[in-house]
Scaffold this active site. Structure first.
Site, mmCIF file in Angstrom:
data_model
loop_
_atom_site.group_PDB
_atom_site.id
_atom_site.type_symbol
_atom_site.label_atom_id
_atom_site.label_comp_id
_atom_site.label_asym_id
_atom_site.label_seq_id
_atom_site.Cartn_x
_atom_site.Cartn_y
_atom_site.Cartn_z
ATOM 1 N N GLY A 52 6.849 20.066 7.988
ATOM 2 C CA GLY A 52 6.750 19.554 6.628
ATOM 3 C C GLY A 52 6.330 20.560 5.582
ATOM 4 O O GLY A 52 5.715 20.195 4.570
ATOM 5 N N HIS A 72 19.372 23.220 3.436
ATOM 6 C CA HIS A 72 19.919 23.900 4.614
ATOM 7 C C HIS A 72 19.549 25.386 4.535
ATOM 8 O O HIS A 72 19.737 26.014 3.483
ATOM 9 C CB HIS A 72 21.446 23.728 4.673
ATOM 10 C CG HIS A 72 22.029 24.380 5.878
ATOM 11 N ND1 HIS A 72 21.955 23.818 7.133
ATOM 12 C CD2 HIS A 72 22.642 25.579 6.040
ATOM 13 C CE1 HIS A 72 22.506 24.634 8.007
ATOM 14 N NE2 HIS A 72 22.937 25.717 7.378
ATOM 15 N N GLU A 90 13.778 28.215 0.223
ATOM 16 C CA GLU A 90 13.677 26.752 0.389
ATOM 17 C C GLU A 90 12.589 26.127 -0.475
ATOM 18 O O GLU A 90 12.830 25.127 -1.165
ATOM 19 C CB GLU A 90 13.406 26.402 1.856
ATOM 20 C CG GLU A 90 14.532 26.783 2.782
ATOM 21 C CD GLU A 90 14.272 26.385 4.217
ATOM 22 O OE1 GLU A 90 13.709 25.315 4.457
ATOM 23 O OE2 GLU A 90 14.637 27.158 5.117
ATOM 24 N N ASN A 150 8.363 22.053 3.612
ATOM 25 C CA ASN A 150 9.150 21.695 2.414
ATOM 26 C C ASN A 150 8.545 20.471 1.725
ATOM 27 O O ASN A 150 8.518 20.401 0.495
ATOM 28 C CB ASN A 150 10.617 21.448 2.784
ATOM 29 C CG ASN A 150 11.391 22.744 2.902
ATOM 30 O OD1 ASN A 150 11.695 23.393 1.903
ATOM 31 N ND2 ASN A 150 11.682 23.148 4.132
ATOM 32 N N ASP A 152 26.870 19.222 6.266
ATOM 33 C CA ASP A 152 26.655 20.324 5.305
ATOM 34 C C ASP A 152 27.872 20.568 4.410
ATOM 35 O O ASP A 152 28.126 21.704 3.985
ATOM 36 C CB ASP A 152 26.283 21.634 6.042
ATOM 37 C CG ASP A 152 25.040 21.493 6.900
ATOM 38 O OD1 ASP A 152 24.139 20.724 6.518
ATOM 39 O OD2 ASP A 152 24.971 22.146 7.956
ATOM 40 N N ASN A 189 19.867 17.452 0.754
ATOM 41 C CA ASN A 189 19.421 18.113 1.979
ATOM 42 C C ASN A 189 19.160 19.588 1.682
ATOM 43 O O ASN A 189 19.842 20.182 0.843
ATOM 44 C CB ASN A 189 20.532 17.995 3.038
ATOM 45 C CG ASN A 189 20.162 18.648 4.354
ATOM 46 O OD1 ASN A 189 19.085 18.395 4.909
ATOM 47 N ND2 ASN A 189 21.039 19.501 4.873
ATOM 48 N N LEU A 204 16.011 15.806 11.293
ATOM 49 C CA LEU A 204 17.001 16.150 12.324
ATOM 50 C C LEU A 204 17.770 14.936 12.852
ATOM 51 O O LEU A 204 18.266 14.944 13.974
ATOM 52 C CB LEU A 204 16.311 16.900 13.473
ATOM 53 C CG LEU A 204 15.705 18.247 13.075
ATOM 54 C CD1 LEU A 204 14.955 18.882 14.237
ATOM 55 C CD2 LEU A 204 16.783 19.202 12.548
HETATM 56 C C1 GRF Z 1 13.663 24.108 7.220
HETATM 57 O O1 GRF Z 1 14.026 25.401 7.590
HETATM 58 C C2 GRF Z 1 14.880 23.384 6.729
HETATM 59 O O2 GRF Z 1 15.770 24.166 6.020
HETATM 60 C C3 GRF Z 1 15.482 22.981 8.037
HETATM 61 O O3 GRF Z 1 14.377 22.579 8.821
HETATM 62 C C4 GRF Z 1 13.235 23.288 8.416
HETATM 63 C C5 GRF Z 1 12.142 22.310 8.088
HETATM 64 O O4 GRF Z 1 10.897 22.905 7.955
HETATM 65 N N1 GRF Z 1 16.530 22.020 7.856
HETATM 66 P P1 GRF Z 1 9.646 22.080 7.419
HETATM 67 O O5 GRF Z 1 9.471 20.860 8.315
HETATM 68 O O6 GRF Z 1 9.903 21.705 5.998
HETATM 69 O O7 GRF Z 1 8.481 23.012 7.559
#
Ligand code: GRF
Length: 208
Positions: free
Chosen positions: A12, A110, A181, A14, A151, A108, A91
């Site tokens: 988490g 990526h 990100e 992000n 994607d 999303n 996921l």
């Molecule tokens: C990130 O690299 C995102 O791009 C990918 O999964 C990862 C998630 O990381 N799809 P987090 O859970 O936000 O730390």
């Protein structure tokens, strides 16, 4: 006020970037209505709890059929009055019914520059392994709307990141997160929340 659901499966970071973005007003007009995880032990749930954000665990493993899981997922979105679904390292593949119901309302992140290193099988660390194996010099991250493909939806923002000599997949993954990100995901939410993003078929126009 844009009400968002942030969907997570792991650490988490992000999600944390979004929480901080709202706190420090890089993201305005936005509220995280709910965090949805498919793993009860995802650290993202601790981050939600620490910030007093409602959080639920909805996992396909807890339902007899995939349809029952989808129904529960949709019910949660309805219950929390969600306007925008943010997949931040989620996921689980969402079915066409959910995608069409939330057309251009699911985004999303990526960890590559789409259309490179994306599609089936390219997720998490695998993306960065493939980048290093191919020897490209520039990678990055992409925020896109989710459509029925993997994607393939309209691209909102991209940020390039240099591949450095001696990078390991883990080092590169971390740098892509830090330099790309955690910046473009909060920015995309801010732009959407302030009505500055319009979608025309595959093309996204942004009012700067
Ligand atoms: C990130 O690299 C995102 O791009 C990918 O999964 C990862 C998630 O990381 N799809 P987090 O859970 O936000 O730390």
């Amino acid at each position: 006020m844009l009400k968002i659901a942030v969907c997570v499966s792991g650490g988490g970071t992000n999600l944390q970037a979004i929480i901080d973005g709202i706190k420090y007003e890089m993201i305005t007009n936005t509220e995280i209505s709910v965090v949805i995880s498919n793993h009860l032990d995802a650290y993202a749930l601790v981050r939600a709890d620490d910030n007093k954000i409602p959080a639920v665990c909805i996992s396909p493993d807890d339902y007899e059929t995939r349809e029952a899981f989808h129904e529960a997922f949709l019910e949660a979105l309805d219950f929390y009055g969600v306007d925008l679904v943010v997949l931040a390292g989620f996921l689980v593949v969402l079915p066409p019914q959910i995608i069409s119901k939330y057309k251009n309302r699911i985004i999303n992140i990526h960890p590559s520059l789409i259309p490179s290193f994306c599609g089936k099988g390219y997720y998490g660390i695998k993306v960065h392994e493939a980048v290093l194996e191919r020897g490209v010099k520039i990678t990055g991250a992409t925020v896109h709307f989710v459509d029925e493909g993997t994607d393939t939806g309209p691209i909102i923002l991209q940020q390039a990141v240099k591949v450095e000599q001696g990078d390991t997949p883990e080092r590169l993954q971390r740098r892509v997160m830090e330099e790309a990100e955690w910046k473009i995901l909060p920015k995309a939410i801010h732009l959407i929340a302030n009505g500055r993003v319009a979608v025309f078929d595959k093309t996204v126009m942004i009012e700067e």
